[in-house]
Design a protein around this motif. Structure first.
Motif, PDB file in Angstrom:
ATOM      1  N   GLU A   1     -26.996   4.554  16.763  1.00 13.54           N
ATOM      2  CA  GLU A   1     -26.119   3.460  17.192  1.00 13.54           C
ATOM      3  C   GLU A   1     -25.221   3.006  16.035  1.00 13.54           C
ATOM      4  O   GLU A   1     -24.015   2.821  16.215  1.00 13.54           O
ATOM      5  CB  GLU A   1     -26.990   2.293  17.705  1.00 13.54           C
ATOM      6  CG  GLU A   1     -26.232   1.274  18.517  1.00 13.54           C
ATOM      7  CD  GLU A   1     -25.642   1.857  19.823  1.00 13.54           C
ATOM      8  OE1 GLU A   1     -26.393   2.511  20.575  1.00 13.54           O
ATOM      9  OE2 GLU A   1     -24.444   1.651  20.068  1.00 13.54           O
ATOM     10  N   ASP A   2     -25.800   2.840  14.853  1.00 13.85           N
ATOM     11  CA  ASP A   2     -25.009   2.389  13.693  1.00 13.85           C
ATOM     12  C   ASP A   2     -23.936   3.416  13.337  1.00 13.85           C
ATOM     13  O   ASP A   2     -22.803   3.069  13.023  1.00 13.85           O
ATOM     14  CB  ASP A   2     -25.911   2.177  12.465  1.00 13.85           C
ATOM     15  CG  ASP A   2     -26.837   0.983  12.631  1.00 13.85           C
ATOM     16  OD1 ASP A   2     -26.689   0.253  13.634  1.00 13.85           O
ATOM     17  OD2 ASP A   2     -27.721   0.792  11.769  1.00 13.85           O
TER      18      ASP A   2
ATOM     19  N   SER B   1     -26.422   3.248  23.354  1.00 18.32           N
ATOM     20  CA  SER B   1     -25.828   2.231  24.238  1.00 18.32           C
ATOM     21  C   SER B   1     -24.901   2.867  25.280  1.00 18.32           C
ATOM     22  O   SER B   1     -24.556   2.227  26.263  1.00 18.32           O
ATOM     23  CB  SER B   1     -25.056   1.200  23.412  1.00 18.32           C
ATOM     24  OG  SER B   1     -24.010   1.852  22.710  1.00 18.32           O
TER      25      SER B   1
ATOM     26  N   ASP C   1     -21.047   3.241  15.918  1.00 22.27           N
ATOM     27  CA  ASP C   1     -20.513   1.961  16.408  1.00 22.27           C
ATOM     28  C   ASP C   1     -19.103   1.671  15.911  1.00 22.27           C
ATOM     29  O   ASP C   1     -18.610   0.550  16.038  1.00 22.27           O
ATOM     30  CB  ASP C   1     -21.463   0.801  16.069  1.00 22.27           C
ATOM     31  CG  ASP C   1     -21.497   0.474  14.578  1.00 22.27           C
ATOM     32  OD1 ASP C   1     -20.806   1.156  13.784  1.00 22.27           O
ATOM     33  OD2 ASP C   1     -22.222  -0.462  14.191  1.00 22.27           O
TER      34      ASP C   1
END
Ligand SMILES: Nc1nc2c(c(=O)[nH]1)N[C@H]1C(S)=C(S)[C@@H](COP(=O)(O)O)O[C@H]1N2
Ligand SMILES: [Mo]
Length: 527
Positions: free
Chosen positions: A348-349, A325, A352
């Motif tokens: 991403e996880d 992102s 984050d």
């Protein structure tokens, strides 16, 4: 000579042939063990063949094995291999009575199979790994050839049977005994050396003093552990923590020589970290509940611990990695262990802001060897097979399109967030609770979303809200209890949870494959 007596003699000879075959197999394994102890414990023939079998086992069978044999599945597998080897040894021993060379050649074929399995292991260290199988097979073949010779030779005047049946009992017994003793000695020496080979790792673990965390976990809220007989311990003691992995020999890694490499797509500053370098960083301590995707509804493959480790996002940023992102090129983080296991998590996880960590401590001590010493990965909210790499040694940034890790190659889902589940710990299935008031209690989990509500249903009655213990944090399980006034008779108790996003746990029953079991847990009790 009567027919019966001839028959008896040939039966006796076959039995001795079978004994020769068993002794040949025993010698082969013992010599292989000794050779493996000098090369690598993981290169032993039963271990490599077992490992190859595990890797080729269809997911459904593996799931069945975990379900049926639990954490003994590996013992069952190895006993199975030994049983098959024993049977084939008996057959080859009998064959060798007539076809001495064929019997010995048969043993050599096993050496070739073992060698091939060794070279096909993901953690193979090259040709050296084939040596234990080859050495064992050569020794086994030699023993079979020798013993078959003894059973066929009648030339020794001292030991030959008086009836002239043509073999030397004394010669055979002597050779067989010497072989048994020598093989037992070789095997015992191999075991002892293998025991020693882990000593460096054991010593390195004993020498560790875990630093205090820069960010400590808050104390568990009072009452997080309900005082109900039969409910799970909120924090699972290390010795009781479930263990799921493919390792037939638990890797014993020396923390002093351990290295972690971070490399791959979008890693602008690839780096290698030592264990000490990790300990020198600010450590965080967190309560995280870990769950296996192979856990059935109501199953035992879940445990909670207080972990100590370094933030994974910090390390990744240090190496120049950006989350997708934020324009990062890699969307999959592949963790690789010293035994060649690969597990893939969404970048991403991991980045984050959740407490994804490289853990060095578990419940106040360095990681136990079974749980990944010296360092393992943990990502709250994801099943173990897509996040919790034990004995980690490499992190590779890549994409989901270009690489499938171990379990994904075997039909499990690429991405697997933990599904909302609730379990009744007490009363037990088919229990007979007594008293006017029965406390129904258990645990519920939806890691990284948290648990907002638990409901219990008696038979086809209405859903009734259970009492919730305080939530430690949304990455942990949560205990619940429900006071129940039963009427006499048989009853079905069912539980369901609602996660922190307000989503009610689905009733739909699914299998564990491909991304975790769903459905409500029920127990039948008689009151
Ligand atoms: N190296 C390695 N890491 C592994 C695995 C494995 O087979 N090998 N199994 C994974 C799975 S499926 C789970 S559920 C967790 C279990 O961790 P535990 O054994 O410490 O409970 O480890 C994960 N990490
Ligand atoms: Mo798992």
């Amino acid at each position: 000579m009567g027919i019966v007596s001839t028959f008896r003699k040939s039966l006796a000879r076959s039995a001795l042939g079978a004994v020769s075959g068993l002794l040949a197999g025993y010698t082969a394994l013992a010599v292989a063990e000794l050779a493996a102890s000098l090369i690598r414990p993981q290169a032993g023939p039963v271990t490599v063949v077992g490992g190859a079998a595990i890797d080729r086992t269809p997911a459904a069978v593996k799931d069945f094995a975990i379900r049926t044999f639990g954490e003994n599945d590996k013992v069952v597998l190895q006993l199975g291999i030994l049983a098959v080897l024993g049977l084939l040894g008996v057959i080859l021993g009998i064959v060798s009575l007539r076809y001495r060379r064929a019997g010995a050649a048969g043993v050599l074929i096993f050496g070739v199979i073992g060698a091939a399995a060794a070279l096909s292991r993901p953690d193979t260290q090259g040709v050296a790994d084939a040596l234990p199988s080859v050495a064992g097979a050569l020794a086994g073949a030699a023993v079979l050839y020798l013993l078959a010779g003894k059973l066929n030779s009648g030339s020794s005047p001292a030991g030959a049977e008086a009836d002239g049946s043509g073999w030397s009992r004394r010669g055979f017994l002597t050779a067989a005994s010497v072989t048994a003793v020598a093989a037992t000695g070789a095997g015992a020496l191999g075991r002892a050396l293998i025991g020693k080979s882990g000593q460096g790792a054991t010593a390195s673990r004993a020498a560790i003093t875990l630093p205090a965390p820069a960010s400590a976990a808050p104390a568990l809220p009072a009452g997080a552990q309900l005082k109900v007989e039969g409910i799970s311990a909120f924090t699972t003691p290390n010795k009781d923590f479930y263990r799921v992995d493919t390792a037939l020999v638990v890797p014993k890694v020396d923390a002093d020589t351990w290295r972690l490499r971070i490399r791959g797509k979008g890693v602008t500053r690839p780096r290698t970290y030592t264990f000490q370098e990790l300990l020198n960083r600010p450590l965080i301590e967190r309560d995280i509940t870990l769950t296996c995707v192979s856990n059935e509804v109501g199953g035992p493959y879940i445990g909670h611990a207080r972990w100590l480790g370094v933030r994974l996002d910090d390390l990744l940023k240090e190496c120049g990695v950006k989350a997708p992102s934020q324009g990062g090129k890699a969307d999959q983080l592949v963790a690789r262990s010293v035994d060649g296991m690969t597990l893939g998590s969404p970048v991403e996880d991991v980045m984050d802001g959740r407490d994804a960590i490289l853990a060095v401590g578990m419940n106040g001590e360095p990681l136990p060897f079974d749980h990944g010493f010296p360092v393992r990965m943990l990502v709250p909210g994801l099943y173990g097979y897509v996040s919790a790499c034990k004995w980690i040694q490499e992190i590779e940034l890549t994409t989901f399109d270009s690489y499938d890790p171990y379990w994904v190659k075997r039909k499990w889902a690429r991405k697997a967030p933990i599904k909302t589940q609730a379990r009744i710990d007490t009363p037990k299935p088919f229990g007979r609770p007594t008293g006017e008031l029965v406390t129904v209690a258990g645990v519920a989990w939806a890691q990284h979303r948290g648990i907002d509500r638990v409901e219990v249903r008696v038979d086809d009655g209405p859903w009734q809200t259970a009492d919730l213990a305080p939530q430690a944090n949304k990455d942990t399980w949560r205990q619940w209890s429900f006071p129940w006034k039963p009427t006499p008779g048989g009853h079905n108790l069912t539980v369901r949870a609602t996660d922190g996003t307000g989503q009610v746990q689905t009733e739909e029953r699914t299998r564990t494959i491909p991304d975790g079991a769903s459905g409500w847990h029920s127990v039948f009790v008689t009151t």
